[in-house]
Each structure stands twice: as C-alpha cells, then as structure tokens.
Design an enzyme around this catalytic site. Structure first.
Site, PDB file in Angstrom:
ATOM      1  N   SER A  88       8.785   2.744   3.878  1.00  0.00           N
ATOM      2  CA  SER A  88       9.475   2.436   2.630  1.00  0.00           C
ATOM      3  C   SER A  88       9.759   3.707   1.850  1.00  0.00           C
ATOM      4  CB  SER A  88       8.585   1.515   1.790  1.00  0.00           C
ATOM      5  OG  SER A  88       9.034   1.448   0.458  1.00  0.00           O
ATOM      6  N   TYR A 111       0.554  -0.587  -2.718  1.00  0.00           N
ATOM      7  CA  TYR A 111       1.503  -0.886  -1.653  1.00  0.00           C
ATOM      8  C   TYR A 111       2.118   0.406  -1.121  1.00  0.00           C
ATOM      9  CZ  TYR A 111       6.081  -1.855   0.358  1.00  0.00           C
ATOM     10  OH  TYR A 111       7.177  -1.847   1.173  1.00  0.00           O
ATOM     11  N   LYS A 154       1.809   2.502   2.700  1.00  0.00           N
ATOM     12  CA  LYS A 154       2.910   2.988   3.527  1.00  0.00           C
ATOM     13  C   LYS A 154       2.699   4.463   3.879  1.00  0.00           C
ATOM     14  CE  LYS A 154       5.313  -0.789   3.893  1.00  0.00           C
ATOM     15  NZ  LYS A 154       5.325  -1.508   5.177  1.00  0.00           N
TER      16      LYS A 154
END
Length: 342
Positions: free
Chosen positions: A127, A152, A156
């Site tokens: 991402s 989050y 990644k």
C-alpha cells in the site's frame, strides 16, 4: 503445456476477486483461499459466472498454519498472490493488536509454507501507506518510507521487510510488492465489486450507499487541509486496472524477467483527485445529488498522496486505462445491482 496455477489468498475479497477474474482471462488456473471474515462467498460465485470456470475455493484462515498447510498439500501452484489482511486504517488505530496478529501471522505462514513446498513466486498486496506523509508529490518507488501513521500502514511496511529479507535469504524465492493507491469501482458486469461489512470504511462505498439511501449522509473528513479545495487528495485507481497489475507481476516472475529477486512497484494513475472532486464527479457521471457534510479530520489520514507509475509502466508493461468517469459509473452500477435499484 500445463497451465500455471496461482493461489490467491483473500481471493473472495474486493481486490482478490477482481484479480482472480483477470488471472483466468490471462490463461492462468486459480485456487482461492479465504476465511470470509471480511468477504462473501457470493464473490466466488461472481467470479465463476464471469469466467465460466469452476474455480476451487477453500474456506480457511491463513493464520491457522495447519489449515493453510492442507491447501499447499492439496493443490499444485507455483505462485501466490497474498491479499488476506485486515485493511481499515482508522479501525487499526483502535485495534492494533488484531491488525499486527492477523496481518503478520498470515504473511509469515505464506512465506514459511512456500519454502516448505518449494513454491517460488509471491506478489504481496502492499500500500502507498508505507510512504506515510511524503515530502513531495508524486511518490516514486525511491521515495523514502516514513514512520507509518497507523498500525495498518505499519503492518504493510513490516510485511515488505519480511518479504525482502526472506527473498534475500531463501534461494529461488522471488517477490514483488505492489504498492496500491486507492482502488475504487467494480467489474463492468456488476457481478463483483466492493462489499463492505457494516459501515463502509472506504469513500466510494459510502458514496454509493448514500446515493442508494442506505446512509443518510456522507461525511467528508476535513475541508481545512492545505489543498486547493481543503479536502484530502488521493490517487484513485480502477480495481480492474489494479487487478491487471497483479497478472503482469506474476507473468514477470514466471518468465524470469525480474531485475532483482525482490522488486517494488507503485500501482496508481499518476493523478491526484480530492475527496470533494470525487464526490462532485460521482454526482455528474451518475446524474444524482449526494447528501454530504463536512466532518472533523479523521485520525490516521494524510493530506495528499499520488503515484508516479512510470516504473510499473515501463518494467511491468502495465498502465491504468479506465477513466475516472467509467470507474464511478461501474461503482454505482454495482451498488444498484446489490440493492435492486433500476
């Protein structure tokens, strides 16, 4: 010649289901594994209807190593595309341990089982959040990663590092991390699309649900950012275009065209679009008015980010093709089909 087979973990999800369709269209066999925690079996049926193919589906949690191991024992595949992860930025701020537990464990299980069974190629669903709040736009693959603004985003970054180190350590393994920008839209058939559980965490499903009358009002989080209209700017990419980037990445590894065992590519359009611009464009394309209001800024959001996709264009031979208007029309077509709106 035997067809190449690809395992798609999280393949019943939004991006995974569209990628499965594009893989099959490109001549690959596909096996899907998904625990259906944030997806629906209807997506697998949608893939089967679009492709006319009886794709194998296994309901299993990638964090359950023994259950996941049985998938490796049962199916012959040489490549994996790993989507299975929790993905809501603001939810991760509230539930960090759940995000670290799910996203890291599932990915380490994938790498470990690939080693055990001699499976070589992996595409990791990364991402643009790994860039944090970048100093300049657009971002290239050489733009420094900054401290993540959410758990989050941190997962990644950590998974990218796990992949880089694993590829460096384990002979014969190759990996590509695709750093997505903001996927939106749905398959033109309206048989698959984004299917959020409960209140949508992403902008476009909230827009379409508001247009369909499921939500009373759309909240635009902040109009006082240092951008032309005060709202955040993102690079919105059509989900079918994004799915095709995975096919290009798999093909690159299978055909031994990787420049390095571990590679990173930005997958975006190269154009920044503000939240308010997207809202107004949706209204124009679909000939309707949205009820929206300006709300306070949301924790974990950055001001602006968009991609320089040159490397993916030149090295993967991939580029975003669908227009924003086509994408927003497909999103509304999918919502109308879900809600039985004529």
């Amino acid at each position: 010649m035997k067809k190449s087979c690809v395992l798609v973990s999280g393949g019943a999800g939004y991006i995974g289901s569209h990628t499965a369709v594009e893989l099959i269209a490109a001549g690959y066999d596909v096996v899907i594994v998904d625990n259906l925690s944030n997806s629906d079996i209807a997506a697998v049926e949608g893939i089967r209807r679009i492709t006319g193919t009886e794709i194998p589906f296994v309901e299993a949690d990638c964090c359950d190593r023994e259950a996941f191991r049985r998938v490796f024992e049962r199916y012959e595949f040489d490549s994996v595309i790993h989507f299975a992860a929790s993905k809501a930025v603001n939810e991760s701020v509230r539930k960090p341990l759940e995000y670290y537990g799910n996203n890291l464990t599932s990915f380490m299980n994938v790498i470990s089982l690939m080693r055990e069974f001699g499976r070589r190629n992996i595409v990791f669903s990364s991402s643009c959040t790994v860039y944090g709040e970048p100093d300049r736009q657009p971002v290239t693959e050489r733009t420094p990663r900054k401290p993540a603004t959410s758990p989050y985003g941190n997962t990644k970054q950590m998974c990218e590092d796990i992949l880089r180190d694993s590829v460096g350590a384990y002979e014969g393994m190759r990996g590509i991390a695709l750093r997505y920008f903001n996927p939106i839209g749905a398959h033109p058939s309206a048989l698959i699309g984004e299917l959020p559980r409960g209140v949508p965490q992403n902008l476009v499903p909230y827009i379409t649900q508001t247009a369909a009358g499921l939500r009373e009002c759309l909240s635009v989080f902040g109009d006082d950012y240092p951008t032309p209209d005060g709202s955040c700017i993102r690079d919105y990419i059509d989900v079918v275009d994004l799915a095709r980037a995975h096919v290009a990445a798999i093909r690159r590894m299978i055909e031994n065209r990787s420049a390095e065992p571990y590679e990173v590519f930005n997958v975006g359009t190269g154009r920044g679009v503000s939240v308010l611009e997207l809202v107004h464009r949706f209204e124009e394309v679909n000939h309707l008015k949205l009820n929206y209001r300006i709300a306070p800024r949301r924790e974990g959001d950055i001001v602006a980010i968009w991609a320089d996709p040159t490397l993916a264009n030149t090295e993967l031979g991939w580029r975003a093709e669908r227009t924003l208007d086509e994408t927003l029309a497909s999103a509304w077509k999918w919502e109308k089909r879900l809600r039985g709106i004529e």
